[in-house]
Each structure stands twice: as C-alpha cells, then as structure tokens.
Design an enzyme around this catalytic site. Structure first.
Site, PDB file in Angstrom:
ATOM      1  N   GLY A  46      62.753  24.920 -61.222  1.00  0.00           N
ATOM      2  CA  GLY A  46      62.837  26.970 -61.224  1.00  0.00           C
ATOM      3  C   GLY A  46      61.848  26.579 -60.289  1.00  0.00           C
ATOM      4  N   ALA A  47      62.394  27.863 -58.879  1.00  0.00           N
ATOM      5  CA  ALA A  47      62.114  27.672 -57.629  1.00  0.00           C
ATOM      6  C   ALA A  47      60.910  28.510 -58.064  1.00  0.00           C
ATOM      7  CB  ALA A  47      62.792  28.396 -56.737  1.00  0.00           C
ATOM      8  N   ARG A  88      60.473  18.025 -53.942  1.00  0.00           N
ATOM      9  CA  ARG A  88      61.452  18.457 -53.729  1.00  0.00           C
ATOM     10  C   ARG A  88      61.570  19.373 -52.649  1.00  0.00           C
ATOM     11  NH1 ARG A  88      64.097  20.625 -59.179  1.00  0.00           N
ATOM     12  NH2 ARG A  88      65.430  20.158 -58.308  1.00  0.00           N
ATOM     13  N   GLN A 195      70.310  22.669 -67.697  1.00  0.00           N
ATOM     14  CA  GLN A 195      69.548  23.092 -68.368  1.00  0.00           C
ATOM     15  C   GLN A 195      70.058  25.244 -68.701  1.00  0.00           C
ATOM     16  OE1 GLN A 195      70.121  21.775 -65.368  1.00  0.00           O
ATOM     17  NE2 GLN A 195      68.174  21.996 -63.861  1.00  0.00           N
ATOM     18  N   ASP A 236      67.400  29.457 -54.877  1.00  0.00           N
ATOM     19  CA  ASP A 236      66.309  27.924 -54.751  1.00  0.00           C
ATOM     20  C   ASP A 236      65.526  28.131 -53.028  1.00  0.00           C
ATOM     21  OD1 ASP A 236      67.832  27.068 -57.130  1.00  0.00           O
ATOM     22  OD2 ASP A 236      66.005  26.068 -57.016  1.00  0.00           O
ATOM     23  N   LYS A 247      71.788  25.881 -58.712  1.00  0.00           N
ATOM     24  CA  LYS A 247      72.009  24.914 -58.799  1.00  0.00           C
ATOM     25  C   LYS A 247      73.402  24.659 -58.233  1.00  0.00           C
ATOM     26  CE  LYS A 247      70.093  22.754 -60.408  1.00  0.00           C
ATOM     27  NZ  LYS A 247      69.294  21.708 -60.017  1.00  0.00           N
TER      28      LYS A 247
HETATM   29  O1  MRU Z   1      66.822  22.385 -60.069  1.00  0.00           O
HETATM   30  P1  MRU Z   1      66.483  22.910 -60.722  1.00  0.00           P
HETATM   31  O2  MRU Z   1      66.543  23.313 -62.221  1.00  0.00           O
HETATM   32  O3  MRU Z   1      64.852  23.077 -60.527  1.00  0.00           O
HETATM   33  O4  MRU Z   1      67.008  24.410 -60.463  1.00  0.00           O
HETATM   34  C1  MRU Z   1      67.250  26.002 -60.703  1.00  0.00           C
HETATM   35  C2  MRU Z   1      67.704  26.882 -60.116  1.00  0.00           C
HETATM   36  O5  MRU Z   1      68.744  26.595 -59.313  1.00  0.00           O
HETATM   37  C3  MRU Z   1      67.718  28.222 -60.146  1.00  0.00           C
HETATM   38  O6  MRU Z   1      68.857  29.002 -60.634  1.00  0.00           O
HETATM   39  C4  MRU Z   1      66.987  28.848 -59.658  1.00  0.00           C
HETATM   40  O7  MRU Z   1      65.263  27.737 -59.297  1.00  0.00           O
HETATM   41  C5  MRU Z   1      66.341  30.129 -59.420  1.00  0.00           C
HETATM   42  S1  MRU Z   1      65.088  29.895 -60.790  1.00  0.00           S
HETATM   43  C6  MRU Z   1      64.072  31.407 -60.480  1.00  0.00           C
END
Ligand code: MRU
Length: 353
Positions: A46-47, A88, A195, A236, A247
């Site tokens: 999550g970002a 990442r 997720q 992100d 995502k």
């Molecule tokens: O691959 P992830 O689980 O890190 O991807 C997360 C997402 O796409 C979330 O929607 C995004 O980070 C927003 S989190 C507040």
C-alpha cells in the site's frame, strides 16, 4: 486503528500482510534489509505504508551505524536508502519518503553517528504521524461525498493496512460509518494477490462495516444488476494531469462507472501526487513474477511453462476521475494546476530498479 507499522525502541514492528486473514502475525526487526524484503514481498504494502516502512528502514540503518564515524555512518545510510528505493517502482510515496530521509542525513552537519541516528528516527516517526493525520483528514473530507445508505465499490486495499493505520479510500468509508450512514461496501477479490478478499474484507468486517466480496470478473454484472452509488479507490502515483496508477483492475472499474453514470473517486494523500510526471504514460508500472498468476496459495492453477503477463498496476485516465479526495480537500476537474505539487524529486531518487 490497525497497527500496520510502528517504531518501537529502535526496532520496527509490522503486521505481516501476506499471512492475513488466516493469522495476525507481527514481525519485529532491526534490519533495513528485512524491511526491504517485507516491501518486496508485500508483507508491508500500500503506497503510504511503503513510504513509512522505507523511512523506518533508513532509520534502522542509521541506528545500526551509530557507533561509526559520521562519514561511515552516512555512507551506510545512503546504501540503505538506495536499497530501499529499488524494492518497488510504482508507488511514489516510497521515493518521497526516502528523499525526505536523504535530506535529513545530508543536511545535518553531524558531529556523531549517534546524533544522525536520532535525527533519522525522529524523521521516520514524523512521516508516520503525518500519514496518520493525512488519513484522518481524507476521511473527514471524503465522508461528505457519501450518501446515506450508499452502496459503494472499492478495489484492492486502501485501508489502514495500506497506510500508517487509517487508510485513504477506506478512511472515507470509516468516517461515513462513524457518522451512522448505513453503508454497503463491495470489493473485488483483486487477483492475483487477493488484497481485496484477504485485506479489505478483513478490515471492514473487523470495523463492523457490511462488506460483500465478489470476484473481479463480476464487476460488470454488479454495475448492471445491483448498481452502485459511488466507487472509491486509493492510488499509487498520480501525474500532474490527474492520470492515476492504482492496483490492476482499477481502470475497468472507472470505465464501468462512467458507462453507468456512477461517480469515481480517488482518495490519496499529497505524497501520492507526482508533480514531475505530466501524465499516466510516464508512470513506471511494476511487473511481478508470473508465478503469482499461475497459482493460488502455492497450488498450481495453470499448466507449467506458459507465458504470463502480470502488471501490478493500471492507469486510469484523468477524464474518468470525478474528484480526488486529499488531506487538503476534494479536488474536481479541471485537474491541471489544482493537484498537490509540494514535492519534486531530485534525479538521484528517481532511479528505478
Ligand atoms: O501492490 P499493493 O498491494 O501495494 O497495491 C496497493 C494499491 O494499489 C492501493 O490501492 C494503493 O497503494 C493505495 S493504498 C492507500
């Protein structure tokens, strides 16, 4: 409030998200390499949470080097910073947080490794605290957009687990829930790593928010047959024009929302906006290992040896976004010139793995 990640006595404690919802396991570490591994493997994801974790990783490196002469401590910290930057590529919060940590290290005029370590720890904790406050304000601003008895669609996990503890898209829903608006939240399972099913359904259930799970391929039927009042997702990385990476699977939901006349909101703190990128085509999109698509929980679901395409994110064009919900308020089109633009990355932190 979910204890996603915390700084405790010179160690970092985080919940291992790969083990949810089966087990609520907390891991403690003093090693920045372990934090980097946790980010890479999505134990922390999550970002905003990635940004907080990376900052704490740099602080751990400072602590481990605190007995060294300043020059050596600084170079150990720089190695950790670069290592964490290569975990990442898509969420810009990572690079934003690492840049903040780099500035603290480089701007200090340190007389001891101990003083450097202390300043890095303080900065990491400040980044965490600010993230929590931003989440809270996103929730407050966004709740206004949620009608009574709303049927809401979200995707992936933009909840407490994805941030310092409250979420972005889910912070909006938590705030509306607290205001006694009777919500019904739908979430797609979010293949390949689930997720939505594993994390968002777990969080919402724990918070007492009614949640309904569906597979990602049911979204079209859900719009057509059930109908939604709104879609709210996280992000992100967001370009200057409002193009939004989130995502994989978010873009088709935005198209469905447009087709069905449903508002599509993106909730994100200012740390997710990248003023250095004009638009979505410049956002680096992470591609992950094919095994994630070829099986489920270690069980093969595809014949071995085939080709797999596994991008972790897609880009929703800004024209499909009804509004951004940020800690500073709700931003509606036209987006250019109105989006947060606090931070510009120096060339050093823009390098990609
Ligand atoms: O691959 P992830 O689980 O890190 O991807 C997360 C997402 O796409 C979330 O929607 C995004 O980070 C927003 S989190 C507040």
């Amino acid at each position: 409030l979910i204890q996603t990640i915390a700084w405790h006595d010179g160690r970092v404690r985080y919940i291992d998200q790969t083990r949810l919802p089966g087990a609520e396991t907390y891991v403690e570490t003093a090693s920045w390499e372990e934090i980097a591994h946790a980010i890479r493997t999505l134990a922390v994801r999550g970002a905003p949470a990635i940004g907080v974790a990376a900052a704490m990783g740099v602080a751990l490196a400072g602590r481990a080097a605190r007995a060294l002469p300043v020059r050596e401590a600084l170079s150990a910290v720089a190695v950790a910073n670069a290592g964490l930057a290569s975990t990442r590529p898509t969420a810009v919060n990572l690079f934003w947080a690492l840049d903040r940590m780099r500035r603290v290290a480089e701007d200090g005029g340190w007389t001891s490794g101990e003083a450097l370590a202390e300043a890095l720890a303080q900065e990491a904790v400040a980044i965490h605290t600010e993230d929590l406050e931003q989440s809270r304000r996103i929730g407050e601003h966004g709740a206004v957009l949620i009608p009574e008895a709303a049927r809401v669609l979200t995707h992936c996990n933009a909840g407490g687990l994805a941030t310092g503890g409250l979420g972005t898209a889910l912070a909006v829903l938590y705030a509306a829930h607290e205001q006694q608006k009777r919500l019904s939240v739908f979430v797609g399972e979010t293949r390949p790593l689930l997720q939505g099913a594993r994390l968002t359904a777990w969080e919402l259930k724990k918070a007492g928010v009614p949640v309904t799970l569906m597979t990602d391929s049911m979204a079209g039927a859900a719009f057509a047959r059930l109908g939604f009042d709104l879609v709210v997702v996280g992000a992100d990385r967001i370009g200057r024009n409002g193009d939004t990476a989130n995502k994989i699977g978010t873009y088709p939901l935005a198209l469905l929302a447009r087709e069905h006349g449903v508002p599509f909101y993106v909730a994100a703190p200012s740390t997710t906006f990248d003023p250095d990128l004009a638009g979505g085509q410049e956002i680096p999109i992470e591609e992950r290992a094919g095994e994630e698509v070829m099986g489920l929980a270690g069980v093969p679901t595809a014949p071995p040896g085939i080709q797999v395409w596994n991008p972790a994110f897609d880009v929703t064009p800004h024209a499909l976004v009804t509004a951004f919900i940020t800690e500073g308020g709700v931003i509606r089109p036209p987006f250019p010139g109105r989006l947060p633009s606090k931070w510009t990355a120096p060339a050093a932190v823009r390098s990609q793995p």
